[in-house]
Motif scaffolding. Sequence first.
Motif, mmCIF file in Angstrom:
data_model
loop_
_atom_site.group_PDB
_atom_site.id
_atom_site.type_symbol
_atom_site.label_atom_id
_atom_site.label_comp_id
_atom_site.label_asym_id
_atom_site.label_seq_id
_atom_site.Cartn_x
_atom_site.Cartn_y
_atom_site.Cartn_z
ATOM 1 N N GLY A 1 0.789 -1.224 0.000
ATOM 2 C CA GLY A 1 0.000 0.000 0.000
ATOM 3 C C GLY A 1 0.817 1.268 0.000
ATOM 4 O O GLY A 1 1.764 1.446 -0.780
ATOM 5 N N THR A 2 0.462 2.181 0.911
ATOM 6 C CA THR A 2 1.071 3.512 0.962
ATOM 7 C C THR A 2 2.573 3.455 1.163
ATOM 8 O O THR A 2 3.329 4.186 0.520
ATOM 9 C CB THR A 2 0.429 4.341 2.093
ATOM 10 O OG1 THR A 2 -0.976 4.431 1.875
ATOM 11 C CG2 THR A 2 1.028 5.740 2.136
ATOM 12 N N GLU A 3 3.033 2.569 2.075
ATOM 13 C CA GLU A 3 4.472 2.476 2.353
ATOM 14 C C GLU A 3 5.243 2.086 1.103
ATOM 15 O O GLU A 3 6.293 2.656 0.801
ATOM 16 C CB GLU A 3 4.730 1.466 3.469
ATOM 17 C CG GLU A 3 4.287 1.943 4.840
ATOM 18 C CD GLU A 3 4.686 0.977 5.930
ATOM 19 O OE1 GLU A 3 4.901 -0.213 5.603
ATOM 20 O OE2 GLU A 3 4.794 1.399 7.095
ATOM 21 N N LYS A 4 4.713 1.121 0.374
ATOM 22 C CA LYS A 4 5.383 0.676 -0.844
ATOM 23 C C LYS A 4 5.416 1.798 -1.881
ATOM 24 O O LYS A 4 6.430 2.016 -2.561
ATOM 25 C CB LYS A 4 4.673 -0.545 -1.406
ATOM 26 C CG LYS A 4 5.427 -1.257 -2.523
ATOM 27 C CD LYS A 4 4.729 -2.559 -2.888
ATOM 28 C CE LYS A 4 5.534 -3.368 -3.888
ATOM 29 N NZ LYS A 4 4.862 -4.643 -4.231
ATOM 30 N N ASN A 5 4.322 2.535 -2.005
ATOM 31 C CA ASN A 5 4.269 3.649 -2.959
ATOM 32 C C ASN A 5 5.266 4.745 -2.608
ATOM 33 O O ASN A 5 5.887 5.346 -3.488
ATOM 34 C CB ASN A 5 2.849 4.232 -3.020
ATOM 35 C CG ASN A 5 1.884 3.301 -3.729
ATOM 36 O OD1 ASN A 5 2.287 2.508 -4.582
ATOM 37 N ND2 ASN A 5 0.612 3.376 -3.371
ATOM 38 N N ILE A 6 5.436 5.013 -1.303
ATOM 39 C CA ILE A 6 6.401 6.035 -0.876
ATOM 40 C C ILE A 6 7.811 5.648 -1.305
ATOM 41 O O ILE A 6 8.581 6.469 -1.812
ATOM 42 C CB ILE A 6 6.336 6.238 0.657
ATOM 43 C CG1 ILE A 6 5.027 6.921 1.038
ATOM 44 C CG2 ILE A 6 7.530 7.054 1.147
ATOM 45 C CD1 ILE A 6 4.802 7.023 2.528
ATOM 46 N N VAL A 7 8.148 4.363 -1.108
ATOM 47 C CA VAL A 7 9.481 3.888 -1.482
ATOM 48 C C VAL A 7 9.677 3.974 -2.994
ATOM 49 O O VAL A 7 10.729 4.426 -3.479
ATOM 50 C CB VAL A 7 9.689 2.439 -0.986
ATOM 51 C CG1 VAL A 7 10.967 1.848 -1.574
ATOM 52 C CG2 VAL A 7 9.745 2.403 0.536
ATOM 53 N N ILE A 8 8.664 3.571 -3.755
ATOM 54 C CA ILE A 8 8.764 3.621 -5.219
ATOM 55 C C ILE A 8 8.975 5.054 -5.695
ATOM 56 O O ILE A 8 9.827 5.319 -6.560
ATOM 57 C CB ILE A 8 7.489 3.015 -5.855
ATOM 58 C CG1 ILE A 8 7.468 1.496 -5.638
ATOM 59 C CG2 ILE A 8 7.422 3.329 -7.345
ATOM 60 C CD1 ILE A 8 6.183 0.830 -6.053
ATOM 61 N N GLN A 9 8.230 5.984 -5.121
ATOM 62 C CA GLN A 9 8.362 7.391 -5.528
ATOM 63 C C GLN A 9 9.741 7.951 -5.182
ATOM 64 O O GLN A 9 10.264 8.815 -5.889
ATOM 65 C CB GLN A 9 7.280 8.240 -4.841
ATOM 66 C CG GLN A 9 5.861 7.926 -5.270
ATOM 67 C CD GLN A 9 5.607 8.303 -6.723
ATOM 68 O OE1 GLN A 9 6.222 9.222 -7.249
ATOM 69 N NE2 GLN A 9 4.697 7.583 -7.373
ATOM 70 N N ALA A 10 10.335 7.450 -4.085
ATOM 71 C CA ALA A 10 11.619 7.997 -3.621
ATOM 72 C C ALA A 10 12.817 7.402 -4.342
ATOM 73 O O ALA A 10 13.931 7.942 -4.253
ATOM 74 C CB ALA A 10 11.764 7.768 -2.117
ATOM 75 N N MET A 11 12.635 6.317 -5.079
ATOM 76 C CA MET A 11 13.776 5.667 -5.724
ATOM 77 C C MET A 11 14.242 6.441 -6.954
ATOM 78 O O MET A 11 13.433 7.000 -7.695
ATOM 79 C CB MET A 11 13.426 4.228 -6.101
ATOM 80 C CG MET A 11 13.180 3.340 -4.898
ATOM 81 S SD MET A 11 13.109 1.594 -5.323
ATOM 82 C CE MET A 11 14.500 0.978 -4.398
ATOM 83 N N GLU A 12 15.552 6.415 -7.131
ATOM 84 C CA GLU A 12 16.171 7.163 -8.236
ATOM 85 C C GLU A 12 17.009 6.226 -9.100
ATOM 86 O O GLU A 12 17.799 5.430 -8.580
ATOM 87 C CB GLU A 12 17.050 8.280 -7.680
ATOM 88 C CG GLU A 12 17.713 9.132 -8.747
ATOM 89 C CD GLU A 12 18.557 10.245 -8.164
ATOM 90 O OE1 GLU A 12 19.027 11.103 -8.955
ATOM 91 O OE2 GLU A 12 18.762 10.273 -6.932
ATOM 92 N N GLU A 13 16.828 6.327 -10.399
ATOM 93 C CA GLU A 13 17.597 5.492 -11.322
ATOM 94 C C GLU A 13 19.018 6.021 -11.466
ATOM 95 O O GLU A 13 19.229 7.227 -11.596
ATOM 96 C CB GLU A 13 16.924 5.455 -12.693
ATOM 97 C CG GLU A 13 17.617 4.533 -13.686
ATOM 98 C CD GLU A 13 16.965 4.558 -15.052
ATOM 99 O OE1 GLU A 13 16.204 3.632 -15.357
ATOM 100 O OE2 GLU A 13 17.215 5.529 -15.806
ATOM 101 N N LYS A 14 19.991 5.117 -11.447
ATOM 102 C CA LYS A 14 21.390 5.504 -11.618
ATOM 103 C C LYS A 14 22.057 4.538 -12.588
ATOM 104 O O LYS A 14 21.895 3.315 -12.462
ATOM 105 C CB LYS A 14 22.125 5.502 -10.276
ATOM 106 C CG LYS A 14 21.593 6.553 -9.307
ATOM 107 C CD LYS A 14 22.531 6.819 -8.162
ATOM 108 C CE LYS A 14 22.047 8.002 -7.334
ATOM 109 N NZ LYS A 14 22.966 8.332 -6.218
#
Length: 391
Positions: A148-161
């Motif tokens: 849910g929300t926790e997973k979405n927060i992590v996905i939004q915060a991830m950055e491609e490198k």
Amino acid sequence: MSAQNKDYANSVLNPFLKDIVATLLVKKPEDPLHFLMNLLQKKLGREGQLSQKAELHMLRKEVARLKLQAEHGSEDENSESSEEDTVEELPQKPSHPNRHRSAVSAEAYGKWNKKEDFHPRVIPKSQETEKHLSKRLSTSFMFSHLHGTEKNIVIQAMEEKKVNNGDTVIREGDGGNELYIVESGNLKCYKKIAGEDKHIKDYSAGDAFGELALLYNAPRAATIIADGQCILWSLDRECFNHIVKDAAMRRREKYADFLSKVELLAGMDPYERSQLADVLKTLFFAANDFVIRQGEEGNVFYIVEEGNAVATKVLNPDQPAQEVLRYMPGDYFGELALIRNEPRAANVQAVSDLKCLVLDRHSFKRLLGPLEDILRRNAKHYEDIVAKTKV
């Protein structure tokens, strides 16, 4: 860094810090500061020699520093506060060589010890990328419990490198503020052992690394170098601490502690066992269930966590399977098929309700490769038991 400073760091600081970090990971003190104070006193041969006045002064300085850091973000450890009286005088007791010093709980720091308000970063992504990341996280130990929300927060915060062949992503001994999940490509992990960089494992798509520095606020435990072009997803320390850390730490510590008691893994260092703990999955079997069957293809390695199991083997085609071994917590099985790429050599059946930690073929080869000689010797022992059964 000058050559002189680098030599000093490699020869003096790194061994000292590794020893300190390893001790903290094993002991897991609730109050690391107080634990380290006592540990350093023991190393200097001064245990119990700090006067009550000196101890009070040190505690006052630490409280003042934490208060100043919380209010102003200051890292100045020498800062002192006019509110030193927030730590009351220690009660005066007669000096005694064997007295035990009372622990100082972190709870005493009150409001200065609480987490700051969390404002996660948001890095825009397409819906397709978000769906892909969601699937990727579901297969990773570190994030599989998120929903849910926790997973979405992590996905939004991830950055491609993106990194190139030969790039050093993290370096042993450095500080760290990010962990990484491999999207594509391969990376090699090196750890300094006896003064030499030893290759200890590889990372490929779906693997995560760099989390130790975030879990334990410790320096990087190994060096990771790209073996070709790679795409990584990074997650910042703040998001990790607020969303992922507590559950991941509890699971890792639980299994790392169990694995330390498995005889086969006794030679692995805490870092290697923690990496193994990350990829283990749990399977449950009811009494009399078959875990594996003789003759089937084998792609999984098992360690018994709870319960008991029995190995049986058909020794003659016209006779029923005979018992050859019994397994208890800490015992393992299923390695023969993975080492030799052969069908299962025996049946393993649950005697009671059974809980097993399991490792797939890829992770087995990657993480237990250095133990293959031990596994082969144990396999020979198993064959000797079967040979005696035939007589």
